[in-house]
Design an enzyme around this catalytic site. Structure first.
Site, PDB file in Angstrom:
ATOM      1  N   GLY A 189      52.655  38.851   5.620  1.00 12.32           N
ATOM      2  CA  GLY A 189      51.290  38.516   5.394  1.00 12.32           C
ATOM      3  C   GLY A 189      50.733  39.341   4.221  1.00 12.32           C
ATOM      4  O   GLY A 189      49.570  39.918   4.286  1.00 12.32           O
ATOM      5  N   LEU A 190      51.397  39.657   3.171  1.00  9.45           N
ATOM      6  CA  LEU A 190      50.879  40.339   2.171  1.00  9.45           C
ATOM      7  C   LEU A 190      50.201  41.647   2.334  1.00  9.45           C
ATOM      8  O   LEU A 190      49.480  42.174   1.681  1.00  9.45           O
ATOM      9  CB  LEU A 190      50.037  39.500   1.340  1.00  9.45           C
ATOM     10  CG  LEU A 190      50.678  37.938   0.786  1.00  9.45           C
ATOM     11  CD1 LEU A 190      49.151  37.190  -0.047  1.00  9.45           C
ATOM     12  CD2 LEU A 190      51.478  38.146  -0.261  1.00  9.45           C
TER      13      LEU A 190
ATOM     14  N   ASN B  33      53.163  42.399  -9.451  1.00 11.82           N
ATOM     15  CA  ASN B  33      53.217  40.869  -8.764  1.00 11.82           C
ATOM     16  C   ASN B  33      51.675  40.820  -8.275  1.00 11.82           C
ATOM     17  O   ASN B  33      51.405  41.978  -7.562  1.00 11.82           O
ATOM     18  CB  ASN B  33      54.241  40.952  -7.837  1.00 11.82           C
ATOM     19  CG  ASN B  33      54.171  39.469  -6.935  1.00 11.82           C
ATOM     20  OD1 ASN B  33      53.285  39.123  -6.297  1.00 11.82           O
ATOM     21  ND2 ASN B  33      55.145  38.730  -7.138  1.00 11.82           N
TER      22      ASN B  33
ATOM     23  N   THR C 299      66.532  40.628  -0.820  1.00 14.71           N
ATOM     24  CA  THR C 299      67.024  40.781   0.541  1.00 14.71           C
ATOM     25  C   THR C 299      68.049  41.782   0.774  1.00 14.71           C
ATOM     26  O   THR C 299      68.212  42.682   1.518  1.00 14.71           O
ATOM     27  CB  THR C 299      67.349  39.525   1.357  1.00 14.71           C
ATOM     28  OG1 THR C 299      66.224  38.753   0.923  1.00 14.71           O
ATOM     29  CG2 THR C 299      67.948  39.795   2.751  1.00 14.71           C
TER      30      THR C 299
ATOM     31  N   CYS D 242      52.866  32.502  -1.151  1.00 18.26           N
ATOM     32  CA  CYS D 242      53.265  33.135   0.050  1.00 18.26           C
ATOM     33  C   CYS D 242      53.161  32.258   1.067  1.00 18.26           C
ATOM     34  O   CYS D 242      51.978  31.301   1.153  1.00 18.26           O
ATOM     35  CB  CYS D 242      52.166  34.251   0.364  1.00 18.26           C
ATOM     36  SG  CYS D 242      52.471  34.936   2.131  1.00 18.26           S
TER      37      CYS D 242
ATOM     38  N   LYS E  11      55.700  44.749  -4.941  1.00 14.48           N
ATOM     39  CA  LYS E  11      55.116  44.091  -4.001  1.00 14.48           C
ATOM     40  C   LYS E  11      53.935  43.361  -4.331  1.00 14.48           C
ATOM     41  O   LYS E  11      53.261  43.748  -5.231  1.00 14.48           O
ATOM     42  CB  LYS E  11      55.129  44.524  -2.428  1.00 14.48           C
ATOM     43  CG  LYS E  11      53.802  45.554  -2.357  1.00 14.48           C
ATOM     44  CD  LYS E  11      54.191  46.773  -1.492  1.00 14.48           C
ATOM     45  CE  LYS E  11      54.427  46.774  -0.267  1.00 14.48           C
ATOM     46  NZ  LYS E  11      54.255  45.651   0.939  1.00 14.48           N
TER      47      LYS E  11
ATOM     48  N   ILE F  39      63.845  31.251  -6.659  1.00 16.35           N
ATOM     49  CA  ILE F  39      62.759  30.964  -5.921  1.00 16.35           C
ATOM     50  C   ILE F  39      62.175  31.985  -4.932  1.00 16.35           C
ATOM     51  O   ILE F  39      62.671  32.917  -4.743  1.00 16.35           O
ATOM     52  CB  ILE F  39      63.166  29.763  -4.894  1.00 16.35           C
ATOM     53  CG1 ILE F  39      64.349  30.437  -4.107  1.00 16.35           C
ATOM     54  CG2 ILE F  39      63.616  28.539  -5.662  1.00 16.35           C
ATOM     55  CD1 ILE F  39      65.327  29.438  -3.242  1.00 16.35           C
ATOM     56  N   ASN F  40      60.796  31.783  -4.506  1.00 17.98           N
ATOM     57  CA  ASN F  40      60.252  32.313  -3.316  1.00 17.98           C
ATOM     58  C   ASN F  40      61.071  31.974  -2.003  1.00 17.98           C
ATOM     59  O   ASN F  40      61.968  31.204  -2.096  1.00 17.98           O
ATOM     60  CB  ASN F  40      58.661  32.124  -3.102  1.00 17.98           C
ATOM     61  CG  ASN F  40      58.210  33.333  -2.762  1.00 17.98           C
ATOM     62  OD1 ASN F  40      58.776  34.113  -1.885  1.00 17.98           O
ATOM     63  ND2 ASN F  40      57.007  33.773  -3.282  1.00 17.98           N
TER      64      ASN F  40
ATOM     65  N   ASN G 198      52.259  35.482  -7.476  1.00 16.02           N
ATOM     66  CA  ASN G 198      52.866  35.151  -6.682  1.00 16.02           C
ATOM     67  C   ASN G 198      51.947  33.619  -5.950  1.00 16.02           C
ATOM     68  O   ASN G 198      50.721  33.611  -5.593  1.00 16.02           O
ATOM     69  CB  ASN G 198      52.882  35.995  -5.322  1.00 16.02           C
ATOM     70  CG  ASN G 198      53.345  35.370  -3.946  1.00 16.02           C
ATOM     71  OD1 ASN G 198      53.820  34.292  -3.930  1.00 16.02           O
ATOM     72  ND2 ASN G 198      53.640  36.317  -3.130  1.00 16.02           N
TER      73      ASN G 198
HETATM   74  C1  DHB Z   1      55.603  37.194   2.297  1.00 20.06           C
HETATM   75  C2  DHB Z   1      55.345  36.819   0.705  1.00 20.06           C
HETATM   76  C3  DHB Z   1      56.012  35.781   0.156  1.00 20.06           C
HETATM   77  O1  DHB Z   1      55.653  35.440  -1.131  1.00 20.06           O
HETATM   78  C4  DHB Z   1      57.228  35.416   0.728  1.00 20.06           C
HETATM   79  O2  DHB Z   1      58.291  34.941  -0.209  1.00 20.06           O
HETATM   80  C5  DHB Z   1      57.446  36.055   1.944  1.00 20.06           C
HETATM   81  C6  DHB Z   1      56.461  36.666   2.655  1.00 20.06           C
HETATM   82  C7  DHB Z   1      54.582  37.836   2.985  1.00 20.06           C
HETATM   83  O3  DHB Z   1      53.862  38.719   2.456  1.00 20.06           O
HETATM   84  O4  DHB Z   1      54.482  37.459   4.232  1.00 20.06           O
END
Ligand code: DHB
Length: 307
Positions: A73-74, A100, A268, A132, A46, A193-194, A129
């Site tokens: 929210g990371l 990451n 997912t 986000c 993460k 992709i993100n 990343n």
């Molecule tokens: C979050 C971060 C991401 O890069 C993403 O694709 C989805 C959610 C997050 O931490 O909220």
């Protein structure tokens, strides 16, 4: 027939092309009772930030048709604690680890990477990343701007000789131009992709299901978006592409590989079953054997586009 699943990215060798995606597999240690992570090609952690983060208020995840929306929210332990508690145990993961990193300024990203370099963390590289969708400060600032992406990549390239992978957002006008900026600034690879911006609303209460209203959509719903992005990127850059988005089976992985990906990440699907990625490796080997393909690399970019 024995098939060769090993892949190389910028001189780093992986036992197979099935990785697990950032944010869906913890720091790589939490899943030990759920699957055998040592059989995976690599584990992407993460996102790690300069300071620990609580993340966004709940609810942070909602299921949607063929996918989910999240707005975490990371949330993470921050680089100091990561170095103190996870890095010493990294051998337990049993395969390549890619850390990451997320940040809100070039300085933030540099800080985290410099700390990891200084402690000689036994990781094989970094995935950055830049995309986000769920934090206000500097939201998506890097991901949408080729120049900023280039500047960030260049700064990080000066700090590490390890793998440097830039993770791209689909929430942009031209993803291939951002990929090109990363390549020209010294990235070893891009991942795509993100998540895709998504929103889902409870029609009784009229409240969006995630607290931040809009979140990031992932899962099978975004797979065709991811495949199209990988295809477009592959027409513009020469560095390897890591395909991500809605992969649930070896067949899905092959689609990405045909579109131009060298390896893929499963995200997912781990929430449903953390053993999904591992079980795809045998499935992929079977596909190769049945189709008389000795080396996986023969498949990369093998799509036969219509005239
Ligand atoms: C979050 C971060 C991401 O890069 C993403 O694709 C989805 C959610 C997050 O931490 O909220």
């Amino acid at each position: 027939m024995s098939c060769n699943l090993t892949v190389e990215i910028a001189g780093v060798s992986f036992k197979n092309p099935i990785f697990v995606a950032s944010g869906t597999f913890g720091y790589g240690l939490e899943t030990q009772e759920l699957t055998d992570s040592s059989s995976l090609g690599a584990v992407i952690t993460k996102s790690i930030t300069r300071h620990p983060r609580e993340g966004n208020p709940p609810p942070r995840i909602v299921e949607t048709p063929s996918g989910m929306i999240n707005s975490i929210g990371l949330a993470n332990m921050g680089v100091e604690r990561y170095i103190d508690t996870v890095i010493p145990r990294i051998d337990e993961i049993g395969t390549a680890v890619i850390t990451n990193i997320a940040g809100f300024s070039i300085d933030d990203y540099l800080y985290v990477m410099e700390k990891l370099e200084a402690c000689k963390a036994p990781i094989c590289g970094y995935e950055i990343n830049i995309s986000c969708p769920n934090v206000e400060a500097g939201r998506m600032e890097f991901a949408v701007d080729p120049e900023l992406t280039g500047r960030l990549t260049e700064s990080l390239r000066e700090v590490t000789k390890k793998l440097l992978i830039i993770k791209l957002s689909p929430n942009v006008t031209g993803i291939a131009s951002i990929a090109l900026a990363a390549e020209q600034a010294g990235a070893d690879a891009v991942s795509a992709i993100n998540t895709v911006f998504g929103m889902s609303i409870d029609t009784q209460s009229r409240s969006p299901y995630v607290q931040t209203n809009v979140g990031g959509l992932s899962g099978p719903a975004v797979r065709p978006v991811g495949i199209a992005c990988v295809y477009k990127i592959s027409r513009k850059v020469n560095i390897p592409i890591i395909g991500i988005g809605g992969i649930t089976s070896a067949n899905d992985a092959v689609e990405y590989i045909l579109a131009g990906a060298s390896v893929v990440q499963v995200g997912t699907a781990n929430y449903k079953n953390a053993d999904t990625a591992r079980s795809m490796i045998d499935e992929l080997e079977l596909y190769l054997a049945e189709n008389g393909i000795e080396n996986l690399s023969e498949l990369t970019g093998g799509v036969i586009p219509n005239e």
